[in-house]
Write an enzyme that holds these catalytic residues in place. Sequence first.
Site, mmCIF file in Angstrom:
data_model
loop_
_atom_site.group_PDB
_atom_site.id
_atom_site.type_symbol
_atom_site.label_atom_id
_atom_site.label_comp_id
_atom_site.label_asym_id
_atom_site.label_seq_id
_atom_site.Cartn_x
_atom_site.Cartn_y
_atom_site.Cartn_z
ATOM 1 N N TYR A 151 18.407 4.085 8.534
ATOM 2 C CA TYR A 151 17.900 3.640 7.221
ATOM 3 C C TYR A 151 19.051 3.062 6.398
ATOM 4 O O TYR A 151 18.956 1.963 5.849
ATOM 5 C CB TYR A 151 17.278 4.849 6.510
ATOM 6 C CG TYR A 151 16.612 4.556 5.184
ATOM 7 C CD1 TYR A 151 15.528 3.700 5.092
ATOM 8 C CD2 TYR A 151 17.047 5.194 4.017
ATOM 9 C CE1 TYR A 151 14.898 3.473 3.867
ATOM 10 C CE2 TYR A 151 16.415 4.982 2.800
ATOM 11 C CZ TYR A 151 15.348 4.117 2.733
ATOM 12 O OH TYR A 151 14.718 3.890 1.530
ATOM 13 N N LEU A 189 0.815 -1.220 0.000
ATOM 14 C CA LEU A 189 0.000 0.000 0.000
ATOM 15 C C LEU A 189 0.845 1.265 0.000
ATOM 16 O O LEU A 189 0.320 2.375 0.028
ATOM 17 C CB LEU A 189 -0.934 0.016 1.221
ATOM 18 C CG LEU A 189 -1.885 -1.169 1.342
ATOM 19 C CD1 LEU A 189 -2.871 -0.938 2.480
ATOM 20 C CD2 LEU A 189 -2.645 -1.413 0.048
ATOM 21 N N ASP A 222 -0.060 -6.045 3.320
ATOM 22 C CA ASP A 222 0.429 -4.869 4.080
ATOM 23 C C ASP A 222 -0.122 -4.996 5.496
ATOM 24 O O ASP A 222 -0.838 -5.972 5.796
ATOM 25 C CB ASP A 222 -0.033 -3.560 3.404
ATOM 26 C CG ASP A 222 0.883 -2.369 3.732
ATOM 27 O OD1 ASP A 222 0.996 -2.020 4.917
ATOM 28 O OD2 ASP A 222 1.477 -1.795 2.798
ATOM 29 N N ASN A 278 2.183 -8.878 8.467
ATOM 30 C CA ASN A 278 3.197 -8.101 9.173
ATOM 31 C C ASN A 278 4.550 -8.787 8.988
ATOM 32 O O ASN A 278 4.726 -9.938 9.404
ATOM 33 C CB ASN A 278 2.828 -8.017 10.662
ATOM 34 C CG ASN A 278 3.730 -7.031 11.381
ATOM 35 O OD1 ASN A 278 4.906 -6.875 11.044
ATOM 36 N ND2 ASN A 278 3.161 -6.357 12.360
HETATM 37 P P1 NAD Z 1 6.307 3.475 1.872
HETATM 38 O O1 NAD Z 1 6.727 3.981 3.204
HETATM 39 O O2 NAD Z 1 5.486 4.361 1.006
HETATM 40 O O3 NAD Z 1 5.532 2.088 2.033
HETATM 41 C C1 NAD Z 1 5.968 1.073 2.870
HETATM 42 C C2 NAD Z 1 4.788 0.181 3.179
HETATM 43 O O4 NAD Z 1 5.246 -0.818 4.118
HETATM 44 C C3 NAD Z 1 3.622 0.906 3.831
HETATM 45 O O5 NAD Z 1 2.432 0.660 3.105
HETATM 46 C C4 NAD Z 1 3.539 0.324 5.239
HETATM 47 O O6 NAD Z 1 2.213 0.189 5.735
HETATM 48 C C5 NAD Z 1 4.203 -1.030 5.044
HETATM 49 N N1 NAD Z 1 4.768 -1.567 6.286
HETATM 50 C C6 NAD Z 1 5.349 -0.898 7.315
HETATM 51 N N2 NAD Z 1 5.695 -1.761 8.293
HETATM 52 C C7 NAD Z 1 5.344 -2.990 7.870
HETATM 53 C C8 NAD Z 1 5.424 -4.292 8.426
HETATM 54 N N3 NAD Z 1 5.928 -4.481 9.658
HETATM 55 N N4 NAD Z 1 4.977 -5.341 7.710
HETATM 56 C C9 NAD Z 1 4.430 -5.154 6.470
HETATM 57 N N5 NAD Z 1 4.300 -3.942 5.899
HETATM 58 C C10 NAD Z 1 4.749 -2.881 6.590
HETATM 59 O O7 NAD Z 1 7.640 3.018 1.112
HETATM 60 P P2 NAD Z 1 7.918 3.003 -0.459
HETATM 61 O O8 NAD Z 1 8.335 4.356 -0.840
HETATM 62 O O9 NAD Z 1 6.813 2.352 -1.171
HETATM 63 O O10 NAD Z 1 9.233 2.100 -0.462
HETATM 64 C C11 NAD Z 1 9.222 0.718 -0.736
HETATM 65 C C12 NAD Z 1 10.654 0.218 -0.656
HETATM 66 O O11 NAD Z 1 11.459 0.962 -1.599
HETATM 67 C C13 NAD Z 1 11.329 0.412 0.701
HETATM 68 O O12 NAD Z 1 12.241 -0.628 0.925
HETATM 69 C C14 NAD Z 1 12.102 1.712 0.518
HETATM 70 O O13 NAD Z 1 13.205 1.802 1.387
HETATM 71 C C15 NAD Z 1 12.545 1.570 -0.915
HETATM 72 N N6 NAD Z 1 12.882 2.853 -1.525
HETATM 73 C C16 NAD Z 1 11.923 3.783 -1.731
HETATM 74 C C17 NAD Z 1 12.265 5.002 -2.284
HETATM 75 C C18 NAD Z 1 11.252 6.091 -2.534
HETATM 76 O O14 NAD Z 1 11.634 7.221 -2.891
HETATM 77 N N7 NAD Z 1 9.964 5.824 -2.375
HETATM 78 C C19 NAD Z 1 13.597 5.260 -2.646
HETATM 79 C C20 NAD Z 1 14.556 4.276 -2.389
HETATM 80 C C21 NAD Z 1 14.180 3.061 -1.858
HETATM 81 C C1 AKB Z 2 14.023 8.483 1.349
HETATM 82 O O1 AKB Z 2 14.211 9.700 1.101
HETATM 83 O O2 AKB Z 2 14.110 7.967 2.457
HETATM 84 C C2 AKB Z 2 13.724 7.589 0.163
HETATM 85 C C3 AKB Z 2 15.000 7.040 -0.371
HETATM 86 C C4 AKB Z 2 15.774 7.820 -1.352
HETATM 87 O O3 AKB Z 2 15.399 5.963 0.003
HETATM 88 N N1 AKB Z 2 12.987 8.339 -0.801
#
Ligand code: NAD
Ligand code: AKB
Length: 317
Positions: A141, A10, A34, A52
């Site tokens: 992180y 989600l 999720d 979870n």
């Molecule tokens: P997000 O924070 O939007 O979504 C994370 C989801 O994980 C949420 O829906 C949350 O409810 C769920 N979650 C939290 N704890 C949980 C648990 N214990 N069990 C199951 N689900 C759980 O993150 P995102 O932006 O969609 O990122 C997804 C992945 O990509 C992550 O590993 C993030 O580090 C990585 N990432 C994202 C970005 C970015 O800019 N969005 C950049 C680099 C890396």
């Molecule tokens: C954050 O800013 O934490 C993410 C990432 C670059 O991993 N968007």
Amino acid sequence: MKRILVTGALGQIGSELTLLLRERYGAENVLATDIREPSGKLAESGHFEMLNCTSQAAILDMFKKFNPDTVYHLAALLSAVAEAKPQMAWDVGLNGLFKVLEAAREVNAAVFTPSSIGAFGPTTPLDNTPQDTIQRPTTMYGVTKVAGELLCDYYHKRFGLDTRGVRYPGIISYETLPGGGTTDYAVDIYYKALQDGHYTCFLKQGTSLDMMYMPDALEAAVNIMEADAGALKHRNAFNVTAMHFTPEEIAAEIRKHIPGFSMDYDVDPIRQGIADSWPNYMDDSAAREEWGWKPAYDLASMTVDMLANLRKKLNIS
Ligand code: NAD
Ligand code: AKB
């Protein structure tokens, strides 16, 4: 036939990746999971289960029931939230990954795990950051991301598990808001430009970071999992980027479409400190060579698309 399970479905990436996977591989073959209840398109388009990722028993049970051949493991806390809740960030980010890898081993599923530009730190070369370089991040992180990259490499080498992943930069999108990261400003700015004509930026002028538009991020996730395994030398943690810019550069691009748009700064020292420790721009040639990574959007084309879609979403003419 692919049978895919998505964790953290989600979130910003999962909410769009799940829909793309359902289109490509059939809705009945993609299970979204999720810890929150779904709504809208994601709820309507296919099957959803609460899962979870900190519970080994729940993960194993779900994997055995659904029997995925591929897992997109997206559950994690983003950088700013992780600094506020480091213990939980470790538990979800690293213990969660460990438990997913263990369960994937039981059902022999391939696992995609996104790392991040957050896996680098202040002693990394910050310009043209190489694929293989110093990684001493100073955030929780980043610690979970480096350890996660190593853990995925270990599971491949030790157990033959098909683990793959990319180091995403900041992802920019209009469907689902980002979950509390350092690069979130580059999404917020588009909303505020349209709604208020003004944005107060929490990063200071001159802060250069890698970024990518969501359609390219989704293609990266699908393409690396489809890539010929024999061609992959790195497997996990490929640098991927599409553009890099500073706050004043994205503001100038927006101003081409909204001439009165203004921006000032109210710098958040926590997120500024995180951004300062991340690359200014990365070298992603390994991903280009090993599995054909090639983004479609740059800052100009992304801005046109973001503004058009946000105008529709926010009902702004
Ligand atoms: P997000 O924070 O939007 O979504 C994370 C989801 O994980 C949420 O829906 C949350 O409810 C769920 N979650 C939290 N704890 C949980 C648990 N214990 N069990 C199951 N689900 C759980 O993150 P995102 O932006 O969609 O990122 C997804 C992945 O990509 C992550 O590993 C993030 O580090 C990585 N990432 C994202 C970005 C970015 O800019 N969005 C950049 C680099 C890396
Ligand atoms: C954050 O800013 O934490 C993410 C990432 C670059 O991993 N968007």
